[in-house]
Design a protein around this motif. Structure first.
Motif, PDB file in Angstrom:
ATOM      1  N   LEU A  25       0.830  -1.208   0.000  1.00  0.00           N
ATOM      2  CA  LEU A  25       0.000   0.000   0.000  1.00  0.00           C
ATOM      3  C   LEU A  25       0.863   1.256   0.000  1.00  0.00           C
ATOM      4  CD1 LEU A  25      -2.914   1.061   0.125  1.00  0.00           C
ATOM      5  CD2 LEU A  25      -2.761   0.944   2.601  1.00  0.00           C
ATOM      6  N   ASP A  26       1.903   1.274   0.817  1.00  0.00           N
ATOM      7  CA  ASP A  26       2.802   2.435   0.870  1.00  0.00           C
ATOM      8  C   ASP A  26       3.509   2.663  -0.466  1.00  0.00           C
ATOM      9  OD1 ASP A  26       2.085   2.903   3.476  1.00  0.00           O
ATOM     10  OD2 ASP A  26       3.893   1.984   4.351  1.00  0.00           O
ATOM     11  N   ASN A  27       3.974   1.579  -1.090  1.00  0.00           N
ATOM     12  CA  ASN A  27       4.640   1.712  -2.393  1.00  0.00           C
ATOM     13  C   ASN A  27       3.676   2.218  -3.459  1.00  0.00           C
ATOM     14  OD1 ASN A  27       7.190   0.938  -1.553  1.00  0.00           O
ATOM     15  ND2 ASN A  27       6.852  -1.229  -1.994  1.00  0.00           N
ATOM     16  N   LEU A  28       2.459   1.705  -3.453  1.00  0.00           N
ATOM     17  CA  LEU A  28       1.468   2.149  -4.426  1.00  0.00           C
ATOM     18  C   LEU A  28       1.155   3.635  -4.234  1.00  0.00           C
ATOM     19  CD1 LEU A  28      -0.443   1.537  -6.746  1.00  0.00           C
ATOM     20  CD2 LEU A  28      -2.107   0.720  -5.065  1.00  0.00           C
ATOM     21  N   LEU A  29       0.991   4.063  -2.985  1.00  0.00           N
ATOM     22  CA  LEU A  29       0.718   5.481  -2.698  1.00  0.00           C
ATOM     23  C   LEU A  29       1.907   6.367  -3.080  1.00  0.00           C
ATOM     24  CD1 LEU A  29      -1.195   5.239   0.692  1.00  0.00           C
ATOM     25  CD2 LEU A  29      -2.117   5.979  -1.511  1.00  0.00           C
ATOM     26  N   LYS A  30       3.119   5.849  -2.904  1.00  0.00           N
ATOM     27  CA  LYS A  30       4.321   6.610  -3.279  1.00  0.00           C
ATOM     28  C   LYS A  30       4.378   6.810  -4.793  1.00  0.00           C
ATOM     29  CE  LYS A  30       8.099   5.438  -1.200  1.00  0.00           C
ATOM     30  NZ  LYS A  30       9.347   4.733  -0.821  1.00  0.00           N
ATOM     31  N   VAL A  31       4.100   5.745  -5.539  1.00  0.00           N
ATOM     32  CA  VAL A  31       4.110   5.838  -7.004  1.00  0.00           C
ATOM     33  C   VAL A  31       3.010   6.786  -7.471  1.00  0.00           C
ATOM     34  CG1 VAL A  31       3.665   4.557  -9.134  1.00  0.00           C
ATOM     35  CG2 VAL A  31       5.177   3.602  -7.392  1.00  0.00           C
ATOM     36  N   LEU A  32       1.825   6.667  -6.901  1.00  0.00           N
ATOM     37  CA  LEU A  32       0.728   7.560  -7.272  1.00  0.00           C
ATOM     38  C   LEU A  32       1.062   9.009  -6.917  1.00  0.00           C
ATOM     39  CD1 LEU A  32      -2.365   5.407  -6.246  1.00  0.00           C
ATOM     40  CD2 LEU A  32      -1.490   5.828  -8.548  1.00  0.00           C
ATOM     41  N   GLY A  33       1.730   9.199  -5.790  1.00  0.00           N
ATOM     42  CA  GLY A  33       2.139  10.539  -5.373  1.00  0.00           C
ATOM     43  C   GLY A  33       3.102  11.187  -6.357  1.00  0.00           C
ATOM     44  N   LYS A  34       3.974  10.376  -6.971  1.00  0.00           N
ATOM     45  CA  LYS A  34       4.896  10.906  -7.978  1.00  0.00           C
ATOM     46  C   LYS A  34       4.157  11.473  -9.181  1.00  0.00           C
ATOM     47  CE  LYS A  34       8.368   7.484  -7.758  1.00  0.00           C
ATOM     48  NZ  LYS A  34       9.383   6.712  -8.487  1.00  0.00           N
ATOM     49  N   HIS A  35       2.976  10.948  -9.430  1.00  0.00           N
ATOM     50  CA  HIS A  35       2.187  11.372 -10.585  1.00  0.00           C
ATOM     51  C   HIS A  35       1.065  12.334 -10.216  1.00  0.00           C
ATOM     52  CE1 HIS A  35       4.278   8.708 -13.329  1.00  0.00           C
ATOM     53  NE2 HIS A  35       4.252   7.805 -12.371  1.00  0.00           N
ATOM     54  N   GLY A  36       1.110  12.850  -8.991  1.00  0.00           N
ATOM     55  CA  GLY A  36       0.180  13.904  -8.603  1.00  0.00           C
ATOM     56  C   GLY A  36      -1.089  13.436  -7.906  1.00  0.00           C
ATOM     57  N   ILE A  37      -1.189  12.156  -7.549  1.00  0.00           N
ATOM     58  CA  ILE A  37      -2.377  11.646  -6.865  1.00  0.00           C
ATOM     59  C   ILE A  37      -2.083  11.622  -5.374  1.00  0.00           C
ATOM     60  CG2 ILE A  37      -3.949   9.688  -6.625  1.00  0.00           C
ATOM     61  CD1 ILE A  37      -3.040   8.989  -9.567  1.00  0.00           C
ATOM     62  N   GLU A  38      -2.926  12.321  -4.599  1.00  0.00           N
ATOM     63  CA  GLU A  38      -2.702  12.446  -3.165  1.00  0.00           C
ATOM     64  C   GLU A  38      -3.973  12.137  -2.395  1.00  0.00           C
ATOM     65  OE1 GLU A  38      -1.682  16.538  -2.795  1.00  0.00           O
ATOM     66  OE2 GLU A  38       0.316  16.282  -3.637  1.00  0.00           O
ATOM     67  N   VAL A  39      -3.791  11.711  -1.144  1.00  0.00           N
ATOM     68  CA  VAL A  39      -4.920  11.492  -0.245  1.00  0.00           C
ATOM     69  C   VAL A  39      -5.385  12.851   0.265  1.00  0.00           C
ATOM     70  CG1 VAL A  39      -5.651  10.420   1.928  1.00  0.00           C
ATOM     71  CG2 VAL A  39      -4.015   9.245   0.445  1.00  0.00           C
ATOM     72  N   ILE A  40      -6.696  13.036   0.313  1.00  0.00           N
ATOM     73  CA  ILE A  40      -7.264  14.276   0.839  1.00  0.00           C
ATOM     74  C   ILE A  40      -7.183  14.230   2.363  1.00  0.00           C
ATOM     75  CG2 ILE A  40      -9.414  15.586   1.104  1.00  0.00           C
ATOM     76  CD1 ILE A  40     -10.138  14.706  -1.737  1.00  0.00           C
ATOM     77  N   ALA A  41      -6.864  15.360   2.976  1.00  0.00           N
ATOM     78  CA  ALA A  41      -6.742  15.444   4.433  1.00  0.00           C
ATOM     79  C   ALA A  41      -8.019  14.951   5.100  1.00  0.00           C
ATOM     80  CB  ALA A  41      -6.453  16.871   4.859  1.00  0.00           C
TER      81      ALA A  41
END
Length: 171
Positions: free
Chosen positions: A104-120
């Motif tokens: 899950l952390d790796n997937l979120l990191k990869v998505l974060g590189k492409h501008g996808i972030e979790v909303i607060a």
């Protein structure tokens, strides 16, 4: 008839064929028509430039947000991984929960590189980023603050992919 006489005769015929209006009035009409056509040309040219700029902007936005569709398709997978992590933790299986957490952390990191972030998930309620599913009486936080997140929300660059489903404090 000599050549000169023929030319004079042709000139006289051309003058006879001209309308009765004086040449000055014809010049004014041509100038007015010229100004009218010039004005129309300027308007059409300005419209063309506006359309060109709008299409350029739309092309840029299409390229900027081209991964939005696949990002939306990945959200249920993120939800499933989070549920699997919760389930593994509740059972007490540390090895599986650690593996799921790393994935899950790796997937979120990869998505974060492409501008996808979790909303607060905490703080003040923002209707652009959150969907208030219910209001909960709470004396611990001030009114309008998020009490609990029921489903995580995500944003892609500046756009909301999926708003976070939250419960909001009501005093």
């Amino acid at each position: 008839m000599s050549e000169e006489q023929k030319e004079i005769h042709l000139d006289e015929q051309a003058q006879n064929e001209m309308p009765d209006a004086p040449q000055e009035e014809q010049g004014i009409d041509f100038e007015a028509k010229f100004k009218e056509l010039e004005s129309e040309y300027l308007r059409v040219h300005a419209d063309f430039e506006n359309v060109k700029k709008r299409l350029e902007r739309e092309k840029y936005q299409a390229l900027e947000y081209c991964y939005e569709g696949i990002a939306k398709d990945l959200l249920p997978i993120l939800d499933t991984l989070e549920k699997a992590l919760e389930s593994a933790r509740s059972v007490g299986d540390e090895a599986i929960s650690e593996g799921i957490k790393l994935t899950l952390d790796n997937l979120l990191k990869v998505l974060g590189k492409h501008g996808i972030e979790v909303i607060a998930e905490s703080g003040e309620f923002d209707p652009l980023l959150h969907d208030a599913i219910m209001q909960v009486p709470s004396s611990e936080v001030e009114e309008g603050s998020i009490v609990q997140t029921l489903q995580k929300g995500y944003k892609y660059k500046e756009r909301t992919l999926r708003p976070a489903m939250v419960s909001v404090a009501k005093n």
